[in-house]
Design an enzyme around this catalytic site. Structure first.
Site, PDB file in Angstrom:
ATOM      1  N   ASN A 147       0.839  -1.203   0.000  1.00  0.00           N
ATOM      2  CA  ASN A 147       0.000   0.000   0.000  1.00  0.00           C
ATOM      3  C   ASN A 147       0.872   1.250   0.000  1.00  0.00           C
ATOM      4  O   ASN A 147       2.100   1.151  -0.002  1.00  0.00           O
ATOM      5  CB  ASN A 147      -0.964  -0.019   1.197  1.00  0.00           C
ATOM      6  CG  ASN A 147      -0.206  -0.083   2.508  1.00  0.00           C
ATOM      7  OD1 ASN A 147       0.560   0.802   2.837  1.00  0.00           O
ATOM      8  ND2 ASN A 147      -0.399  -1.179   3.254  1.00  0.00           N
ATOM      9  N   ASP A 160      -4.385  -6.422   5.155  1.00  0.00           N
ATOM     10  CA  ASP A 160      -5.388  -7.270   5.813  1.00  0.00           C
ATOM     11  C   ASP A 160      -5.303  -8.721   5.320  1.00  0.00           C
ATOM     12  O   ASP A 160      -5.596  -9.650   6.054  1.00  0.00           O
ATOM     13  CB  ASP A 160      -6.802  -6.732   5.519  1.00  0.00           C
ATOM     14  CG  ASP A 160      -7.030  -5.399   6.219  1.00  0.00           C
ATOM     15  OD1 ASP A 160      -6.427  -5.189   7.290  1.00  0.00           O
ATOM     16  OD2 ASP A 160      -7.798  -4.568   5.684  1.00  0.00           O
ATOM     17  N   LYS A 205       8.814 -16.958 -10.635  1.00  0.00           N
ATOM     18  CA  LYS A 205       8.037 -15.828 -11.148  1.00  0.00           C
ATOM     19  C   LYS A 205       6.815 -16.351 -11.930  1.00  0.00           C
ATOM     20  O   LYS A 205       6.969 -17.243 -12.767  1.00  0.00           O
ATOM     21  CB  LYS A 205       8.934 -14.987 -12.065  1.00  0.00           C
ATOM     22  CG  LYS A 205       8.284 -13.733 -12.533  1.00  0.00           C
ATOM     23  CD  LYS A 205       9.204 -12.948 -13.447  1.00  0.00           C
ATOM     24  CE  LYS A 205       8.393 -11.922 -14.189  1.00  0.00           C
ATOM     25  NZ  LYS A 205       9.028 -11.462 -15.400  1.00  0.00           N
ATOM     26  N   PRO A 232      -2.791 -11.980  10.293  1.00  0.00           N
ATOM     27  CA  PRO A 232      -3.063 -11.771  11.718  1.00  0.00           C
ATOM     28  C   PRO A 232      -3.307 -10.293  11.984  1.00  0.00           C
ATOM     29  O   PRO A 232      -2.732  -9.430  11.308  1.00  0.00           O
ATOM     30  CB  PRO A 232      -1.772 -12.245  12.395  1.00  0.00           C
ATOM     31  CG  PRO A 232      -0.721 -12.219  11.328  1.00  0.00           C
ATOM     32  CD  PRO A 232      -1.435 -12.459  10.030  1.00  0.00           C
TER      33      PRO A 232
END
Ligand SMILES: Cc1cc2nc3c(=O)[nH]c(=O)nc-3n(C[C@H](O)[C@H](O)[C@H](O)COP(=O)(O)O)c2cc1C
Length: 401
Positions: A210, A279, A289, A306
């Site tokens: 992210n 998450d 790959k 977790p």
């Protein structure tokens, strides 16, 4: 002196003979890691040249208030907001009088009125000028307004007199400046902080991640150190240098992060989960790959990671646990339910849908949600916000303890 690292300091220089020592002070502040911007009164430029201070600070020197070009660059309000501290050395009797009477008749006094940063003065003047009732009254007024005084010292003066009024030596002033950044609110406490994103690998070259930059977590780590804490920073992959004076553990995935968080958790007094943890992670990591195939749509299978902050909050003994809620809508509702659901002590909620704050930005605005209420802290730099947040976390921690 390490507490000056990355601090943004305005060094104000006024018209006194000790102005020559400001050159050495600039050098000392810079070598302690501070970013220094020099502001000089017109009188100060009669004692030392702006060019010297520009060369030593590595920044242009600010001289004029009513100057269109200067205002279009870094204007007085911007300078006032930029500063973590306004340090005036030497502070002349005349400057102290103007500051005490609330004047804004040049750049330096105006900046002092406009800033919310602490103002510190190193007075420097002849002993009779220092003892004069006017100066003493001004000193009392300024002290009442929370202006800090470094010195003056006592001893031989440039004019040949002996007595109080000597400016402290640059090294003493730099040390006092560094001390101002120590709050001691977390002295003797151990704080674990997670920061940055996690990377959940798909194959040897790809991962799910992210946009977290880690800036908020790193700023919190620095602020916790300044508050006297022993800090363990558990960091996902970021482009930030590890702060000094702390243990920094680099991790990649959420599982690595959990393992690092659980190591020595019994020693942790306060746990701050500032990392943006994925998450979910791919159910399997391909050994090689993954090749482009003929199919138009590729399915990824993910499994839940977790929940690090919930796991920490469920541990025994439980540290004072602080979570973050990065949301794009219904921010307060989500924050409150997360606080209760995960058994947290505090949650810091922010709106990541705004492009001017949050992820990857240098600024943030947050709402601190506790079991007894919520308080919004307005938009400011992540560094300043971190200091405020650590103060709030420390206060809540001590209240609970
Ligand atoms: C040679 C000389 C040295 C001075 N040294 C000092 C000093 O050490 N402290 C002081 O308060 N004023 C001193 N003054 C007087 C200030 O320069 C004067 O009050 C000036 O207006 C200060 O302006 P400022 O406060 O805007 O910088 C000195 C003046 C001269 C001519």
């Amino acid at each position: 002196m390490q507490r000056l690292t990355n601090k943004q300091i305005i060094l104000g220089i006024t018209g006194g003979i000790a102005a020559y020592k400001s050159a050495e002070l600039t050098r000392l502040l810079k070598s302690a890691g501070a970013d220094v911007r020099v502001v000089m009164t017109p009188s100060a430029t009669e004692f030392i040249t702006p060019l010297t201070l520009q060369a030593l600070s590595g920044n242009p020197v600010h001289l004029h208030l009513l100057n269109a070009e200067a205002e279009a660059g870094m204007g007085h309000i911007e300078l006032a907001k930029w500063a973590d501290m306004v340090l005036i050395a030497p502070a002349s009797a005349n400057f102290m009088a103007r500051l005490a009477s609330g004047q804004g008749d040049d750049l330096l006094t105006t900046l002092c009125l406009a800033t919310e940063a602490p103002i510190c003065l190193a007075p420097a003047m002849n002993q009779a000028m220092w003892r004069d009732n006017g100066t003493q009254n001004n000193t009392a007024t300024l002290t009442k307004r929370d202006v800090k005084l470094f010195g003056p010292g006592v001893g031989e003066q440039a004019c040949g007199d002996n007595g109080p009024g000597r400016m402290l030596e640059p090294e003493e002033i730099a040390n006092h400046a560094a001390e101002q950044f120590e709050s001691g609110a977390l002295t003797g406490k151990t704080v674990f902080i997670t920061a940055g994103p996690t990377r959940e690998p798909l194959d040897p070259v790809r991962y799910i991640s992210n946009h977290s930059s880690g800036k908020m977590g790193y700023a919190l780590a620095e602020a916790a150190i300044e508050a006297g804490a022993k800090v363990k920073l558990i960091s996902g992959p970021v482009n930030l240098p590890a702060p000094a004076r702390l243990e920094c553990i680099s991790v990649e995935s959420a599982q690595d992060m959990l393992e690092a968080a659980q190591t020595d958790l019994a020693l942790c007094d306060i746990f701050i989960a500032a990392a943006a943890v994925a998450d979910y992670r791919p159910t399997a990591i391909s050994e090689h790959k993954i090749k482009k195939g003929s199919e138009e749509i590729m399915e990824l299978h993910l499994v839940k990671n977790p929940d690090i902050v919930a796991t920490v909050a469920a541990s025994s003994p439980k540290p004072f646990t602080v979570g973050f809620a990065a949301e794009t809508r219904d921010i307060l509702d989500y924050a409150r339910s997360k606080l209760a659901r995960k058994n947290l002590d505090l949650i810091i909620a922010n709106d990541v849908s705004r492009s001017d704050i949050g992820f990857n930005s240098d600024e943030n605005a947050v709402t601190v949600v506790s079991h007894s209420g919520a308080e919004t802290l307005p938009q400011t730099s992540k560094r300043k916000l971190a200091t405020l947040l650590i103060d709030k976390i420390a206060a809540q921690y001590h209240h609970k303890a």
